[in-house]
Design an enzyme around this catalytic site. Structure first.
Site, PDB file in Angstrom:
ATOM      1  N   LYS A  86     -51.788  55.806 -30.357  1.00 38.15           N
ATOM      2  CA  LYS A  86     -52.707  54.722 -30.020  1.00 38.15           C
ATOM      3  C   LYS A  86     -54.100  55.274 -29.742  1.00 38.15           C
ATOM      4  CE  LYS A  86     -52.578  50.563 -27.133  1.00 38.15           C
ATOM      5  NZ  LYS A  86     -51.844  49.899 -26.033  1.00 38.15           N
ATOM      6  N   TYR A 121     -44.242  52.981 -13.789  1.00 36.80           N
ATOM      7  CA  TYR A 121     -42.826  53.354 -13.799  1.00 36.80           C
ATOM      8  C   TYR A 121     -42.347  53.824 -12.437  1.00 36.80           C
ATOM      9  CZ  TYR A 121     -43.264  52.980 -18.816  1.00 36.80           C
ATOM     10  OH  TYR A 121     -43.505  52.502 -20.078  1.00 36.80           O
ATOM     11  N   HIS A 154     -39.550  48.689 -27.411  1.00 39.85           N
ATOM     12  CA  HIS A 154     -40.401  49.120 -26.302  1.00 39.85           C
ATOM     13  C   HIS A 154     -39.605  49.280 -25.014  1.00 39.85           C
ATOM     14  CE1 HIS A 154     -44.559  50.102 -25.630  1.00 39.85           C
ATOM     15  NE2 HIS A 154     -44.533  49.501 -24.455  1.00 39.85           N
ATOM     16  N   HIS A 175     -50.262  58.150 -22.781  1.00 36.57           N
ATOM     17  CA  HIS A 175     -51.127  57.230 -22.033  1.00 36.57           C
ATOM     18  C   HIS A 175     -52.469  57.898 -21.765  1.00 36.57           C
ATOM     19  CE1 HIS A 175     -47.458  54.891 -20.245  1.00 36.57           C
ATOM     20  NE2 HIS A 175     -47.788  54.473 -21.447  1.00 36.57           N
ATOM     21  N   ARG A 202     -38.367  52.690 -24.949  1.00 35.06           N
ATOM     22  CA  ARG A 202     -39.454  53.594 -24.526  1.00 35.06           C
ATOM     23  C   ARG A 202     -39.599  53.565 -23.008  1.00 35.06           C
ATOM     24  NH1 ARG A 202     -44.657  55.864 -25.865  1.00 35.06           N
ATOM     25  NH2 ARG A 202     -46.379  54.926 -24.695  1.00 35.06           N
ATOM     26  N   ARG A 236     -43.556  55.054 -29.702  1.00 36.91           N
ATOM     27  CA  ARG A 236     -43.872  53.643 -29.901  1.00 36.91           C
ATOM     28  C   ARG A 236     -43.260  53.195 -31.228  1.00 36.91           C
ATOM     29  NH1 ARG A 236     -48.883  55.842 -28.019  1.00 36.91           N
ATOM     30  NH2 ARG A 236     -49.554  54.941 -26.022  1.00 36.91           N
TER      31      ARG A 236
END
Length: 301
Positions: A158, A258, A223, A249, A226, A134
């Site tokens: 995150k 995706y 992003h 995630h 990414r 990120r």
């Protein structure tokens, strides 16, 4: 409770605070005693908002009323009256392989001209596309986060979750080239003034690189690189669970988006790899041709 028990990140806590304050204002300070009818009024006030925003607000209130009931502060939970809008999450923007190649050609051209700016940009893009970091994770990397003799780094990303991120030989080489020019007393790998490179500046650098590489700047951002990392891994046959871990995630449902960006490849995969792929008419014809060849070998003319 959200901080101590759920381990929510600071941004999550701030979002909950804003949503609860906003709902309390609409109900004139009576949020804790809200009835199902009150929550229906809230839902009507939220009608002009996007579905994702309504879903977030409703989730915050469900957590709030669940907490009140668990703590014995009220005997019921009225949150069933809250709306449950469907998800309208858009598909991520991605770059194809040709665009990624164009970016790296432009980086090599700049490196050939000399200067440390090109070395820094090379390290940034290698880590964005090669490891799926990120923007915030990348900009705030400690000076010694990437070691020449260690093919991975450990990130706290995150939500405060730690994950192991493999670093390619290319990325380690690019970082080593750049790190040789970073002041020894800098705590950051990408210093800028008294702090580290900002996300805004990283965004500007990537946009400028895209423009020079002949790629419309609106198609790219940190992003997006990414996203390209994740999409190209899946195209190459990577396991979805592995990509989830690499991206950090918390929920695999976030990673599954995706799988929608290259439906043609997925259809081809089912048609070519599924055990029943040869059971249909095409498979029957193929089986018939194979049987004919066997018969011809057994009974030559």
């Amino acid at each position: 409770m959200m901080a101590a028990e759920a381990g929510a990140a600071r941004n999550t806590l701030l979002a909950y605070e804003r949503d609860l304050d906003g709902a309390s204002m609409l109900l004139e300070g009576r949020l804790g005693e809200a009835s199902p009818e009150d929550l229906h009024r809230l839902a009507e006030a939220w009608l002009p908002l996007k579905r994702a925003t309504v879903a977030r607000k409703a989730a915050a209130l469900r957590r709030f009323f669940g907490f009140l009931q668990d703590e014995g502060l009220r005997g019921d939970d009225p949150s069933a009256a809250l709306p449950r809008p469907g998800s309208d999450r858009p598909l991520p923007k991605i770059l194809d392989h040709a665009a990624v190649d164009a970016l790296f050609r432009e980086i090599e051209r700049r490196k050939a001209e000399g200067g440390t700016a090109a070395l820094r940009l090379s390290a940034l893009v290698e880590l964005l596309y090669g490891s799926g970091l990120r923007a915030t994770e990348l900009c705030s990397l400690p000076r010694n986060a990437v070691s020449p003799d260690r093919p991975f780094l450990i990130l706290r990303g995150k939500g405060g979750r730690e994950r192991l991120v493999p670093i390619s030989d290319r990325a380690r080489a690019a970082v080593a080239e750049w790190a040789a020019h970073v002041p020894r007393d800098s705590p950051h790998l990408f210093p800028s003034g008294k702090k580290h490179l900002s996300r805004v500046r990283l965004y500007q650098l990537i946009k400028a690189l895209a423009a020079d590489a002949g790629i419309p700047p609106e198609r790219i951002s940190p992003h997006v690189l990414r996203h390209a990392f994740a999409t190209h891994l899946l195209e190459g046959g990577a396991d979805l669970r592995a990509v989830q871990l690499l991206l950090g995630h918390a929920d695999i449902a976030t990673t599954q988006i995706y799988t929608h960006v290259d439906s043609r490849r997925l259809i081809e995969l089912v048609n070519s790899r599924h055990p029943l792929a040869d059971a249909g008419p095409t498979g029957a014809r193929r089986a018939g041709r194979a049987a004919g060849r066997v018969d011809a070998r057994r009974n030559p003319a």
